[in-house]
Design an enzyme around this catalytic site. Structure first.
Site, PDB file in Angstrom:
ATOM      1  N   ASN A   8     -86.069 -66.869  30.777  1.00  0.00           N
ATOM      2  CA  ASN A   8     -86.992 -65.742  30.672  1.00  0.00           C
ATOM      3  C   ASN A   8     -88.341 -66.298  30.225  1.00  0.00           C
ATOM      4  O   ASN A   8     -88.481 -66.762  29.091  1.00  0.00           O
ATOM      5  CB  ASN A   8     -86.443 -64.744  29.643  1.00  0.00           C
ATOM      6  N   HIS A  92     -84.242 -55.769  26.355  1.00  0.00           N
ATOM      7  CA  HIS A  92     -84.550 -56.986  25.584  1.00  0.00           C
ATOM      8  C   HIS A  92     -85.050 -56.568  24.201  1.00  0.00           C
ATOM      9  O   HIS A  92     -85.652 -55.499  24.050  1.00  0.00           O
ATOM     10  CB  HIS A  92     -85.616 -57.820  26.313  1.00  0.00           C
ATOM     11  N   GLU A 140     -78.322 -61.602  21.585  1.00  0.00           N
ATOM     12  CA  GLU A 140     -79.505 -62.292  21.046  1.00  0.00           C
ATOM     13  C   GLU A 140     -79.904 -61.694  19.693  1.00  0.00           C
ATOM     14  O   GLU A 140     -80.557 -60.655  19.659  1.00  0.00           O
ATOM     15  CB  GLU A 140     -80.705 -62.099  21.987  1.00  0.00           C
ATOM     16  N   ILE A 145     -84.756 -65.308  17.641  1.00  0.00           N
ATOM     17  CA  ILE A 145     -85.493 -65.482  18.903  1.00  0.00           C
ATOM     18  C   ILE A 145     -86.795 -66.252  18.655  1.00  0.00           C
ATOM     19  O   ILE A 145     -87.538 -65.945  17.719  1.00  0.00           O
ATOM     20  CB  ILE A 145     -85.802 -64.104  19.555  1.00  0.00           C
ATOM     21  N   GLY A 180     -83.051 -69.165  20.311  1.00  0.00           N
ATOM     22  CA  GLY A 180     -83.168 -70.517  19.772  1.00  0.00           C
ATOM     23  C   GLY A 180     -82.429 -71.576  20.563  1.00  0.00           C
ATOM     24  O   GLY A 180     -82.263 -72.707  20.095  1.00  0.00           O
ATOM     25  N   ALA A 201     -85.831 -68.958  26.506  1.00  0.00           N
ATOM     26  CA  ALA A 201     -87.260 -68.743  26.747  1.00  0.00           C
ATOM     27  C   ALA A 201     -88.062 -69.940  26.234  1.00  0.00           C
ATOM     28  O   ALA A 201     -88.315 -70.889  26.978  1.00  0.00           O
ATOM     29  CB  ALA A 201     -87.730 -67.438  26.113  1.00  0.00           C
ATOM     30  N   SER A 202     -88.422 -69.927  24.941  1.00  0.00           N
ATOM     31  CA  SER A 202     -89.384 -70.913  24.430  1.00  0.00           C
ATOM     32  C   SER A 202     -88.947 -72.366  24.606  1.00  0.00           C
ATOM     33  O   SER A 202     -89.793 -73.250  24.785  1.00  0.00           O
ATOM     34  CB  SER A 202     -89.690 -70.635  22.952  1.00  0.00           C
TER      35      SER A 202
HETATM   36  O1  G3P Z   1     -84.863 -63.694  26.523  1.00  0.00           O
HETATM   37  C1  G3P Z   1     -84.626 -64.889  25.874  1.00  0.00           C
HETATM   38  C2  G3P Z   1     -85.025 -64.905  24.487  1.00  0.00           C
HETATM   39  O2  G3P Z   1     -85.327 -63.748  23.833  1.00  0.00           O
HETATM   40  C3  G3P Z   1     -84.700 -66.059  23.674  1.00  0.00           C
HETATM   41  O3  G3P Z   1     -85.916 -66.595  23.327  1.00  0.00           O
HETATM   42  O4  G3P Z   1     -87.444 -68.362  22.713  1.00  0.00           O
HETATM   43  O5  G3P Z   1     -85.350 -68.015  21.417  1.00  0.00           O
HETATM   44  O6  G3P Z   1     -85.221 -68.953  23.712  1.00  0.00           O
HETATM   45  P1  G3P Z   1     -85.983 -68.074  22.758  1.00  0.00           P
END
Ligand code: G3P
Length: 219
Positions: A8, A92, A140, A145, A180, A201-202
């Site tokens: 994402n 989300h 999540e 996150i 994470g 994501a990140s």
């Molecule tokens: O949609 C994926 C997300 O919310 C997780 O974000 O940056 O922790 O991989 P992240």
């Protein structure tokens, strides 16, 4: 079983326009080199160019419960489908919707043959969401996150419990693990705990070398 990887891109700097195109091409290369299943979830405005440019399933990050008419600014199920999306994320942590809206939206998307990933923040949300029979449920915890403490290390029990609840209701629903996720350990641990894949994501969008990071994760 190979993990399903859902990326994402949110609205990070590499998550739109030419930088997204570059990222999408890199993810496509990883798919071709490793044979992995990779889904890319992009902003609504980028669905059309990205779905034309790469051979990856492109998902919206959110879709509204709206149809043709006076709904200024709405993201219609019809529009994401015309743009080339194969599915969408819903609920989300950064785009929550109430349960009634979620239920109706899932019904609408099903009629259009669009795949549905529904996110759950807590275990309390998992059962009511599973009863709506989405294709995927992504667990999540919001506090993890975007951080460096992965859910696999900080909250492994939430993964085990989610898998238990979801598979009891419908073993066909796939469980994704997010928050994470950044390393091969996170991916492996998610699978060991019974999940079908990860939602990232990140860890990818902010990486210096996203291709290398993803290949490492898949190793
Ligand atoms: O949609 C994926 C997300 O919310 C997780 O974000 O940056 O922790 O991989 P992240």
């Amino acid at each position: 079983m190979k993990p399903l990887i859902v990326i994402n891109v949110k609205t990070y700097p590499t998550g739109t326009g030419p930088k997204l195109l570059k990222l999408a091409k890199q993810m496509e290369t990883v798919k071709n080199e490793t044979g992995s299943k990779i889904i890319l979830s992009v902003p609504a405005t980028d669905i059309y160019p990205i779905s034309k440019a790469v051979n990856l399933p492109i998902y919206a990050q959110h879709t509204d419960l709206a149809t043709y008419g006076a709904n200024t600014g709405a993201i219609l199920p019809e529009s994401i489908k015309f743009a080339g999306a194969k599915g969408t994320i819903l609920n989300h942590a950064e785009k929550k919707i109430d349960h009634k809206t979620l239920k109706k939206t899932i019904t609408t998307l099903r009629l259009k043959n669009l795949k549905i990933i529904v996110c759950a923040d807590t275990l309390d949300e998992v059962k009511p969401i599973a009863r709506l029979r989405p294709d995927f449920i992504a667990i999540e915890p919001p506090e993890l996150i975007g951080g460096n403490h992965s859910v696999t290390k900080a909250r492994p029990e939430i993964i085990t419990e989610t898998v238990k609840i979801v598979k009891k209701i419908d073993p066909k629903i796939k469980v994704l693990v997010g928050a994470g996720i950044k390393t091969a350990y996170d991916v492996r641990k998610s699978m060991e705990l019974g999940a079908d894949g990860v939602l990232i994501a990140s860890g990818i969008t902010n990486a210096k070398d996203p291709k290398k990071v993803l290949i490492d994760m898949l190793s």
